[in-house]
Motif scaffolding. Structure first.
Motif, PDB file in Angstrom:
ATOM      1  N   HIS A  17       0.851  -1.193   0.000  1.00 14.47           N
ATOM      2  CA  HIS A  17       0.000   0.000   0.000  1.00 14.47           C
ATOM      3  C   HIS A  17       0.886   1.242   0.000  1.00 14.47           C
ATOM      4  O   HIS A  17       1.746   1.408   0.878  1.00 14.47           O
ATOM      5  N   PRO A  18       0.708   2.155  -0.956  1.00 17.46           N
ATOM      6  CA  PRO A  18       1.666   3.255  -1.120  1.00 17.46           C
ATOM      7  C   PRO A  18       1.656   4.295  -0.019  1.00 17.46           C
ATOM      8  O   PRO A  18       2.644   5.014   0.174  1.00 17.46           O
ATOM      9  N   GLY A  19       0.598   4.432   0.724  1.00 19.27           N
ATOM     10  CA  GLY A  19       0.583   5.423   1.794  1.00 19.27           C
ATOM     11  C   GLY A  19      -0.825   5.801   2.179  1.00 19.27           C
ATOM     12  O   GLY A  19      -1.797   5.510   1.467  1.00 19.27           O
ATOM     13  N   GLY A  20      -0.961   6.437   3.331  1.00 17.29           N
ATOM     14  CA  GLY A  20      -2.269   6.797   3.831  1.00 17.29           C
ATOM     15  C   GLY A  20      -2.840   5.707   4.715  1.00 17.29           C
ATOM     16  O   GLY A  20      -2.294   4.602   4.800  1.00 17.29           O
ATOM     17  N   PRO A  21      -3.953   5.975   5.395  1.00 15.52           N
ATOM     18  CA  PRO A  21      -4.547   4.987   6.299  1.00 15.52           C
ATOM     19  C   PRO A  21      -4.930   3.706   5.556  1.00 15.52           C
ATOM     20  O   PRO A  21      -5.463   3.751   4.451  1.00 15.52           O
ATOM     21  N   LEU A  22      -4.665   2.571   6.205  1.00 15.00           N
ATOM     22  CA  LEU A  22      -4.956   1.264   5.621  1.00 15.00           C
ATOM     23  C   LEU A  22      -5.580   0.373   6.679  1.00 15.00           C
ATOM     24  O   LEU A  22      -5.032   0.234   7.772  1.00 15.00           O
ATOM     25  N   LEU A  23      -6.708  -0.225   6.360  1.00 17.05           N
ATOM     26  CA  LEU A  23      -7.345  -1.199   7.237  1.00 17.05           C
ATOM     27  C   LEU A  23      -7.294  -2.554   6.550  1.00 17.05           C
ATOM     28  O   LEU A  23      -7.850  -2.722   5.457  1.00 17.05           O
ATOM     29  N   VAL A  24      -6.628  -3.521   7.189  1.00 19.28           N
ATOM     30  CA  VAL A  24      -6.545  -4.874   6.662  1.00 19.28           C
ATOM     31  C   VAL A  24      -7.487  -5.745   7.484  1.00 19.28           C
ATOM     32  O   VAL A  24      -7.231  -6.001   8.662  1.00 19.28           O
ATOM     33  N   LEU A  25      -8.577  -6.167   6.868  1.00 18.53           N
ATOM     34  CA  LEU A  25      -9.539  -7.057   7.540  1.00 18.53           C
ATOM     35  C   LEU A  25      -9.071  -8.483   7.306  1.00 18.53           C
ATOM     36  O   LEU A  25      -9.290  -9.060   6.237  1.00 18.53           O
ATOM     37  N   ALA A  26      -8.401  -9.041   8.290  1.00 14.88           N
ATOM     38  CA  ALA A  26      -7.771 -10.351   8.160  1.00 14.88           C
ATOM     39  C   ALA A  26      -8.612 -11.395   8.869  1.00 14.88           C
ATOM     40  O   ALA A  26      -8.589 -11.489  10.098  1.00 14.88           O
ATOM     41  N   GLY A  27      -9.364 -12.191   8.103  1.00 16.51           N
ATOM     42  CA  GLY A  27     -10.151 -13.260   8.684  1.00 16.51           C
ATOM     43  C   GLY A  27      -9.265 -14.276   9.366  1.00 16.51           C
ATOM     44  O   GLY A  27      -8.052 -14.323   9.162  1.00 16.51           O
ATOM     45  N   ALA A  28      -9.866 -15.114  10.205  1.00 12.89           N
ATOM     46  CA  ALA A  28      -9.103 -16.118  10.952  1.00 12.89           C
ATOM     47  C   ALA A  28      -8.297 -16.992   9.998  1.00 12.89           C
ATOM     48  O   ALA A  28      -8.828 -17.509   9.011  1.00 12.89           O
TER      49      ALA A  28
END
Length: 673
Positions: A17-28
């Motif tokens: 991701h090049p920059g800025g806020p990032l949310l990674v929704l990582a399932g189990a």
């Protein structure tokens, strides 16, 4: 050089991701740690300075694992600022202690110590039980209310109304106790764990310190974001007030199960609102479990309409359908689990590759008896915490006194180990030792001794001499100081505890671990900030030929996995628990708790539903009730299991049934002949 060839497309998108806020929704089981480590590696490869990268986790083990994995690919990762929220807060608060009005030598209270201090303040405020007094919340309830109020950042009255309605009439009294508690901590030069986050937030909000702290980092990465509380969210948002716009949060709203710690799934759901320009990447490729297990987990998760939609897809082939076993009661459940565990062992699965999970620690009571009877070794997680053991707290109290002679609570605990010393005498001695500008100095020994019985004088002098030597000789190493204090404590432990040999082994392990810390204060702080589960954590990994079955509460099992998982007591009233079904959010968290349990299994999953359960609060041995399956095990979910019923409709008959035609004489006439 960064090489993302082992990442799937979603993981690669998150890592680069090049920059800025990032949310990674990582399932189990979707490779959360792999993705976060790859992001660290990519940032460093792109030119980020390691010391300007902040990695926040919820356990020291997680931080250590991530940094070690990242360092294997990018040596500069060793200079990353990483650790738990509380550990990083501790470092910052130490560095800015003077600006915060604190002594640089402040000590930390663990949860038990904080409860004890609240109890002392409660008594001083006149709310101890007495003749004609109304029932008043005890120390652990006070500590829970206080901590939830601080961490959730909600008004006290709202916290009481939502979580503790039975104590609403005491709201004003609790407010006064908490104000006095805060003042007492400052007077004693101690902080509790909640204070660390409060002071960190105060720093990032300060018009001078805030920008400086935020400008120290270009990249902030937060693991397990579903577990953050209101204070931690404020801190993360405050860290973005500097030049950094790069905040990466990794987590799974389906695994938010720590509401009792003031965490809330709402925070990860609100991440795109708090960071309006956030990019969201969803990981759904599961590398842990087989598809039949994931089908059940997906079906349970689909009942939650408020979360981010995720459907886990297995990358493993094969797998049998999970088992759903309806059995007579907890005794039958225990026997069936033991049978299944031993059968799997005969087929080549080690005991430690199998786990039995439970909603609460006492759910395994009968199973533990059955395991012992069959000589099946096991370890259990989720009961008494290691640092809550009395002898461990005794030793840590002595270490605290060595670093901070004004620590009244630690003195109070240590002195009560002496022969013939109870709370009243300990209090008088403490007053003598901690009064004045030089607390604990030699000229206060005699007044302190005068408050103690003569039988305790020799023991007291030995402890005081050891404390004085540990403080005076600055050439001693941390291990040598700890050993010196341990030697003074050994006679007291032997006299105070009948099972002292076992307890002394624990303390010897602590002395050995102290050698890795720069000073006693750091050692005690690190233990409190990330406590070991047992002495085994201090001693290192087990021998290769050791084998045991794992018993764990679901909360303690989060983040772990096993080849085979058995989930106990999946009936309504336990999933969800009766006390956690009062609101839709509480029920949703209980559903997520079951989801976490289901997704711990790699290949084999069995869920047990006893038809009869024991009523513990009544105190009657024969108090039982009849149950129905958990409301989360809907007909649609049950259709994904292989269902088995064992003895559900049977009435147990000792010695077998006798034909109805035979009549047994029950006359007692002969007694009256």
């Amino acid at each position: 050089m960064f090489d993302g060839s082992e990442l799937n497309p979603e993981q690669l998108a998150a890592a680069t991701h090049p920059g800025g806020p990032l949310l990674v929704l990582a399932g189990a089981g979707t490779g959360k740690t792999t993705t976060l480590c790859a992001r660290v590696e990519w940032l460093l490869d792109a030119g980020a300075a390691p010391e300007r990268v902040l990695l926040l986790t919820f356990t020291r083990r997680a931080a250590r694992e991530m940094l070690q994995r990242a360092a294997g690919r990018a040596p500069g990762a060793r200079r990353i600022v990483g650790g738990t929220f509380h550990a990083v807060a501790h470092r910052l608060v130490r560095a800015h202690a003077s600006a915060l009005g604190l002594s640089p030598s402040f000590t930390l209270l663990d949860a038990g110590d904080a409860a004890d201090l609240l109890d002392l303040v409660r008594e001083e405020q006149g709310f101890a039980a007495g003749s004609g007094a109304k029932r008043f919340p005890r120390k652990h309830t006070l500590a829970d209310v206080y901590s939830r109020t601080v961490n959730a950042q909600e008004p006290l009255r709202e916290v009481i109304a939502s979580g503790f309605p039975w104590i609403e009439e005491h709201g004003d009294a609790l407010a006064g106790i908490f104000r006095a508690y805060t003042a007492r901590k400052r007077a004693l030069g101690v902080l509790d764990l909640d204070d660390l986050l409060l002071f960190w937030r105060a720093l990032v909000r300060d018009e001078v310190a805030g920008p400086r702290i935020a400008d120290a980092f270009d990249h902030v990465l937060v693991d397990e974001y579903q577990d953050v509380n209101g204070l931690q969210v404020d801190i993360v948002r405050g860290l973005r007030c500097g030049s950094s716009q790069d905040v990466t949060a990794v987590g799974d709203d389906f695994q938010a199960i720590y509401g009792f710690r003031s965490a809330s799934a709402r925070h990860i759901l609100d991440f795109p609102t708090h960071f309006a320009d956030a990019t969201v990447v969803t990981l759904e490729r599961n590398y842990r479990s087989v598809q039949p297990v994931l089908d059940v987990a997906n079906a349970v998760a689909a009942q939650d309409t408020a979360g981010f939609r995720k459907v886990l897809r297995a990358q493993r082939d094969g797998g049998a359908r999970p088992g759903l076993v309806f059995c007579r009661d907890a005794s039958a459940e225990a026997a069936m689990v033991c049978d299944a565990v031993l059968e799997a062992r005969e087929q080549g699965m080690l005991l430690r590759e199998q786990a039995v999970l439970m909603r609460t620690s006492h759910d395994s009571d009968l199973l533990e008896l059955e395991l012992a009877r069959r000589r099946i070794p096991f370890v259990k997680y989720g009961g008494l915490r290691y640092l809550e053991a009395a002898h461990v707290k005794d030793f840590l109290a002595l270490l605290r006194v060595a670093e901070n002679p004004s620590d009244e609570m630690s003195w109070f605990r240590v002195l009560q180990l002496l022969d013939g010393v109870g709370p009243a005498r300990a209090r008088r001695a403490v007053n003598a030792l901690v009064t004045g500008d030089t607390p604990g100095s030699a000229d206060r020994w005699e007044p302190a001794l005068a408050a103690l019985p003569s039988s305790a004088h020799e023991q007291t002098r030995a402890v005081l001499v050891a404390l004085a030597a540990a403080r005076a000789d600055r050439d001693l190493s941390t291990a040598e100081r700890a050993a010196m204090l341990h030697e003074a404590l050994v006679p007291l432990i032997r006299a105070h505890y009948p099972d002292s040999p076992v307890r002394l082994e624990d303390l010897a392990a602590l002395v050995g671990a102290a050698g890795e810390a720069s000073d006693l204060s750091t050692f005690v702080s690190e233990l409190l900030l990330d406590p070991p589960a047992s002495t085994q954590d201090l001693a290192g990994p087990p021998l290769l030929d050791d084998d045991w079955l794992v018993l764990s509460t679901v909360h303690s099992a989060k983040g772990l996995e096993w080849g085979a998982v058995h989930l106990l007591a999946a009936y309504d009233g336990n999933f969800p628990a009766c006390m956690s079904a009062g609101s839709s959010e509480e029920v949703a968290e209980e559903r997520r708790l079951m989801y976490v349990a289901l997704t711990r299994a790699r290949r084999s999953l069995t869920v047990y539903v006893p038809s009869r359960f024991h009523h513990r609060p009544t105190g009657r041995d024969d108090a039982h009730g009849y149950s129905r399956p958990s409301r989360f095990l809907t007909p649609e979910v049950q259709a994904l299991f292989d269902v088995r019923r064992s003895g559900v409709d049977e009435v147990p008959v000792f010695g077998g049934a006798i034909e109805a035609s035979r009549k047994i004489d029950v006359s007692v006439d002969e007694l009256f002949a």
